[in-house]
Motif scaffolding. Sequence first.
Motif, PDB file in Angstrom:
ATOM      1  N   ASN A 134      29.332  62.774  30.652  1.00 54.71           N
ATOM      2  CA  ASN A 134      27.933  63.168  30.457  1.00 54.71           C
ATOM      3  C   ASN A 134      27.621  64.553  30.988  1.00 54.71           C
ATOM      4  O   ASN A 134      26.520  65.057  30.774  1.00 54.71           O
ATOM      5  CB  ASN A 134      26.987  62.131  31.078  1.00 54.71           C
ATOM      6  CG  ASN A 134      27.200  61.935  32.571  1.00 54.71           C
ATOM      7  OD1 ASN A 134      27.315  62.889  33.335  1.00 54.71           O
ATOM      8  ND2 ASN A 134      27.260  60.676  33.000  1.00 54.71           N
ATOM      9  N   LEU A 154      27.579  57.913  28.665  1.00 55.45           N
ATOM     10  CA  LEU A 154      26.745  58.945  28.064  1.00 55.45           C
ATOM     11  C   LEU A 154      25.478  59.211  28.880  1.00 55.45           C
ATOM     12  O   LEU A 154      24.800  60.211  28.657  1.00 55.45           O
ATOM     13  CB  LEU A 154      26.347  58.548  26.638  1.00 55.45           C
ATOM     14  CG  LEU A 154      27.490  58.430  25.631  1.00 55.45           C
ATOM     15  CD1 LEU A 154      26.973  57.869  24.310  1.00 55.45           C
ATOM     16  CD2 LEU A 154      28.150  59.777  25.408  1.00 55.45           C
ATOM     17  N   GLN A 187      22.688  58.865  24.184  1.00 57.49           N
ATOM     18  CA  GLN A 187      22.924  59.987  23.277  1.00 57.49           C
ATOM     19  C   GLN A 187      21.813  61.022  23.341  1.00 57.49           C
ATOM     20  O   GLN A 187      22.041  62.210  23.110  1.00 57.49           O
ATOM     21  CB  GLN A 187      23.052  59.486  21.827  1.00 57.49           C
ATOM     22  CG  GLN A 187      24.220  58.557  21.580  1.00 57.49           C
ATOM     23  CD  GLN A 187      23.836  57.106  21.712  1.00 57.49           C
ATOM     24  OE1 GLN A 187      23.339  56.699  22.762  1.00 57.49           O
ATOM     25  NE2 GLN A 187      24.047  56.326  20.663  1.00 57.49           N
ATOM     26  N   ASN A 271      27.121  66.614  22.926  1.00 52.97           N
ATOM     27  CA  ASN A 271      27.998  65.443  22.885  1.00 52.97           C
ATOM     28  C   ASN A 271      28.440  65.119  21.453  1.00 52.97           C
ATOM     29  O   ASN A 271      28.819  63.991  21.151  1.00 52.97           O
ATOM     30  CB  ASN A 271      27.335  64.221  23.542  1.00 52.97           C
ATOM     31  CG  ASN A 271      25.964  63.925  22.965  1.00 52.97           C
ATOM     32  OD1 ASN A 271      25.639  64.334  21.853  1.00 52.97           O
ATOM     33  ND2 ASN A 271      25.150  63.209  23.732  1.00 52.97           N
ATOM     34  N   MET A 275      30.468  61.810  20.274  1.00 49.64           N
ATOM     35  CA  MET A 275      29.894  60.867  19.320  1.00 49.64           C
ATOM     36  C   MET A 275      30.796  60.661  18.110  1.00 49.64           C
ATOM     37  O   MET A 275      30.678  59.672  17.389  1.00 49.64           O
ATOM     38  CB  MET A 275      28.517  61.346  18.875  1.00 49.64           C
ATOM     39  CG  MET A 275      27.485  61.432  19.994  1.00 49.64           C
ATOM     40  SD  MET A 275      27.366  59.928  20.969  1.00 49.64           S
ATOM     41  CE  MET A 275      26.845  58.760  19.715  1.00 49.64           C
ATOM     42  N   THR A 278      32.629  57.267  18.059  1.00 48.94           N
ATOM     43  CA  THR A 278      31.921  55.999  17.888  1.00 48.94           C
ATOM     44  C   THR A 278      32.128  55.476  16.475  1.00 48.94           C
ATOM     45  O   THR A 278      32.636  56.173  15.595  1.00 48.94           O
ATOM     46  CB  THR A 278      30.419  56.163  18.173  1.00 48.94           C
ATOM     47  OG1 THR A 278      29.870  57.109  17.248  1.00 48.94           O
ATOM     48  CG2 THR A 278      30.191  56.674  19.594  1.00 48.94           C
ATOM     49  N   TYR A 284      26.105  64.486  13.492  1.00 48.18           N
ATOM     50  CA  TYR A 284      25.506  64.565  14.827  1.00 48.18           C
ATOM     51  C   TYR A 284      25.236  66.031  15.162  1.00 48.18           C
ATOM     52  O   TYR A 284      26.129  66.880  15.067  1.00 48.18           O
ATOM     53  CB  TYR A 284      26.446  63.976  15.883  1.00 48.18           C
ATOM     54  CG  TYR A 284      26.629  62.485  15.800  1.00 48.18           C
ATOM     55  CD1 TYR A 284      25.775  61.621  16.486  1.00 48.18           C
ATOM     56  CD2 TYR A 284      27.656  61.937  15.055  1.00 48.18           C
ATOM     57  CE1 TYR A 284      25.951  60.249  16.426  1.00 48.18           C
ATOM     58  CE2 TYR A 284      27.839  60.561  14.985  1.00 48.18           C
ATOM     59  CZ  TYR A 284      26.982  59.723  15.672  1.00 48.18           C
ATOM     60  OH  TYR A 284      27.154  58.366  15.604  1.00 48.18           O
ATOM     61  N   TYR A 316      18.014  66.303  19.738  1.00 45.09           N
ATOM     62  CA  TYR A 316      18.990  65.326  19.253  1.00 45.09           C
ATOM     63  C   TYR A 316      18.653  65.015  17.795  1.00 45.09           C
ATOM     64  O   TYR A 316      17.649  64.359  17.501  1.00 45.09           O
ATOM     65  CB  TYR A 316      18.952  64.045  20.091  1.00 45.09           C
ATOM     66  CG  TYR A 316      19.916  62.985  19.604  1.00 45.09           C
ATOM     67  CD1 TYR A 316      21.283  63.105  19.844  1.00 45.09           C
ATOM     68  CD2 TYR A 316      19.469  61.880  18.890  1.00 45.09           C
ATOM     69  CE1 TYR A 316      22.168  62.149  19.386  1.00 45.09           C
ATOM     70  CE2 TYR A 316      20.341  60.908  18.435  1.00 45.09           C
ATOM     71  CZ  TYR A 316      21.690  61.043  18.687  1.00 45.09           C
ATOM     72  OH  TYR A 316      22.575  60.094  18.230  1.00 45.09           O
ATOM     73  N   THR A 785      31.758  55.251  23.439  1.00 44.62           N
ATOM     74  CA  THR A 785      32.747  56.202  22.945  1.00 44.62           C
ATOM     75  C   THR A 785      34.173  55.704  23.171  1.00 44.62           C
ATOM     76  O   THR A 785      34.464  54.987  24.136  1.00 44.62           O
ATOM     77  CB  THR A 785      32.575  57.566  23.640  1.00 44.62           C
ATOM     78  OG1 THR A 785      32.721  57.393  25.053  1.00 44.62           O
ATOM     79  CG2 THR A 785      31.200  58.130  23.354  1.00 44.62           C
TER      80      THR A 785
END
Length: 797
Positions: A134, A154, A187, A271, A275, A278, A284, A316, A785
């Motif tokens: 993170n 995260l 996230q 991130n 991501m 996942t 993203y 985001y 993740t």
Amino acid sequence: MKRTILFITIIWLSALQAIAQQFILQGKVMDQDMNPVELATVACIKQGKVTMTSLKGEYSITLQSADSVVIRFSMVGYKTKTRVLRRPRGKQTLQIQLFSDNTLSEVEVQGERIQTGQNQELNKEDLKKMPSANGNAVEALIQSQAGVSTHSELSSQYNVRGGTFNENSVYINGVEIFRPFLVRSGQQEGLSIINPYMVDRIHFSTGGFAAKYGDKMSSALDITYKNLTPKNGHKFTHEGNISASLLGADTYFGFGTKKISWLNSIRYKTNKYLMGSTETSGEYRPNFLDFQTYLNYRPNERWKIDIIGNISDNHYNFKPKDRETSFGTLENITNFRVYFDGEEKDHFLTYFGTVGLTRFINKQTSVSLIGSAFSTKEQETYDIQGQYWLDDTETTQNLGVGTYFQHTRNYLKANVLSAKLMLQHKSKKHEVEAGLNWKKEHVEENSLEYEMRDSAGYSIPHTGTDLNMIYSLKAQNTLDANRIEVYAQDTYRFSSKGEHTHFTLNYGVRMSHWNFNKETILSPRVSLGIIPAYSENTTFRIATGLYYQTPFFKELRDTTITNGITTATLNRKIKSQQSIHFILGYDYRFKLNNRRYRFSSELYYKALRNLVPYSVNNVQVIYYGDNKATGHAMGLDMKLYGEFVPGTDSWLSLSLMNTRMNFNGVSMPLPTDQRYAINLFFTDYMPGTEKWKVNLNIAVADGLPFSAPHKELERNNFRAPAYRRVDLGMSYRLLDNEKREKKTIFKNIWLGLDVLNLFDINNVNSYIWITDVTNQQYAVPNYLTGRQINGRISFDF
């Protein structure tokens, strides 16, 4: 008779000779300002004799005389001093002055002060070692401590002894810090406001903390930023860092003179790379940017000005495409496939600033006036449609097919202004602190959420007549409130008669009033630390106090359902949650194979009253908005810290916990009930060289209780699988110029490689619930993740 007299004479002469070979060394240990240094170590290593200075800095030790006797004086935070006595006899008096050492080695366990209160001081050098997903180094260090847990790599948020994320108070230079309100998943989280490059000291308490810390029930994290001061007669000093990785980039620069210290840092985090591991594929676009500055100005010995400024701009954006998840047991594997339309756009813009003015009346007394402002503007918007298939992989039977649509338009603005007047006074035995704090709080919320589910052509819930959403919420609220807080505390250090046993007593009281619910609360707190006469390496700690969780915006939101629509309003009758802490602590410091270790343990019980029930989904805490429950939390925390490998620090922690909540006549575990947690941080060097460092971080934690969304809390009868994760970090020192012997601006150059989630374990973050036409629900796990490799490079100058 003559033989008896001769025998007695020989014994008497031998005793006289033994006494003649002994001498008494006494004196006083002082710092550079001629103040006594308490609990400093006075040791004659060759003779195996050790003593500690009293609260007045005085010492006395009996030693054997010799041609030369080497005495060592040491104390954490000071440079060790050695003196050689030549053929000492009788009584010897030696006054010693120790000077501050601001360059403590990052691998020395003695870099931690003896803990006699409820605040443990964490080694800031450990921040540089930990592999983290993170990017928030301080919180990653906190998450590995005994009594602390997290279930998402995260997120920088953490639970302490059964409390929620919101029950942890955080301070920077004496000012309380606030977090964004609308964040519901790891996230979305950006960078923490705590800048690891600027940190000087980290104090953390998991319970029984002092009255100066605000009205939170679980923990207190106290951060002090550093002041750069020239040393060795220089007029100017500076330091800096430039680093980059696949997860972001940072730059930091600070300089100091005799009057000014100014630190500046820009950090960037993304991130996107994480991501990509996942199960949900898509586009993203997370971008988190943070700028922070800290200015300390001392025009003279009487005045000091502190200024902190921070801007955090977090975006985001996410366009999901599809996902496929297999879950269940080996005998019954279920496959979930979904195809998405739509996107999510979130924006969190936060400003934070403090201005502090301190007047030093004398060396022992100061008065400070601190003003701070926090402002946040947040929006969370998404329209996402998913078309899913749920199949049994063994029989190929279709268990469910349908569509769900989620719509959210959440907007929030918040401003918190505060002014704090603080008095501090230090004498030989007392450290007194008192404060008066005023806060003005303003929050505006405008929220609209709904979720539609369709299974096999039928809208859920299916009534045959009406068309209803499975979930719908509306909220339009404004909070305007003022809060007054006042506290006073004293830390009293004293010794028993003869000064063999040392005591540290902290006692204080805190009172606050909130005009929103017209509530006034009083919080007495006390703790006692004891270093017994029989062992200077042992500390016993006892603490108790009445702690409150004063309500703020999240706890106030009470919901009512009318015609299938949930409406959130602010409850003016809500009261503060209560927690009475009872804590017994034990610390033992020892050496094994000439390596330093410290074992710490705490046994605790927390009696909980006036609880506001809540549920947890990812990192979102949803409160019921009313005081409806009671409960308890109890457990045992243990930690072994030391040189597992010579020359470097590691630690192992184990936590055991039991929680219960009584709600509507039903007894159940708290939503944050974690029955066990194990954390290991291990550091080693490659054989034959100290240029290579290897760091291993292992976390194993019990899964949390959960239930289907939008259901009563009493149905919280499921438990998620345990969280298990191993992160491996390797660093190579490309350049070592600590002593400035090479002609380059760089002090260190490090290359790093991290293997995140080394064993590629599928940890469950939350669940998506799929409903068929019979209203049967299936919990499909959302995994965190997977294994990722992160490359790093860092330049120190």
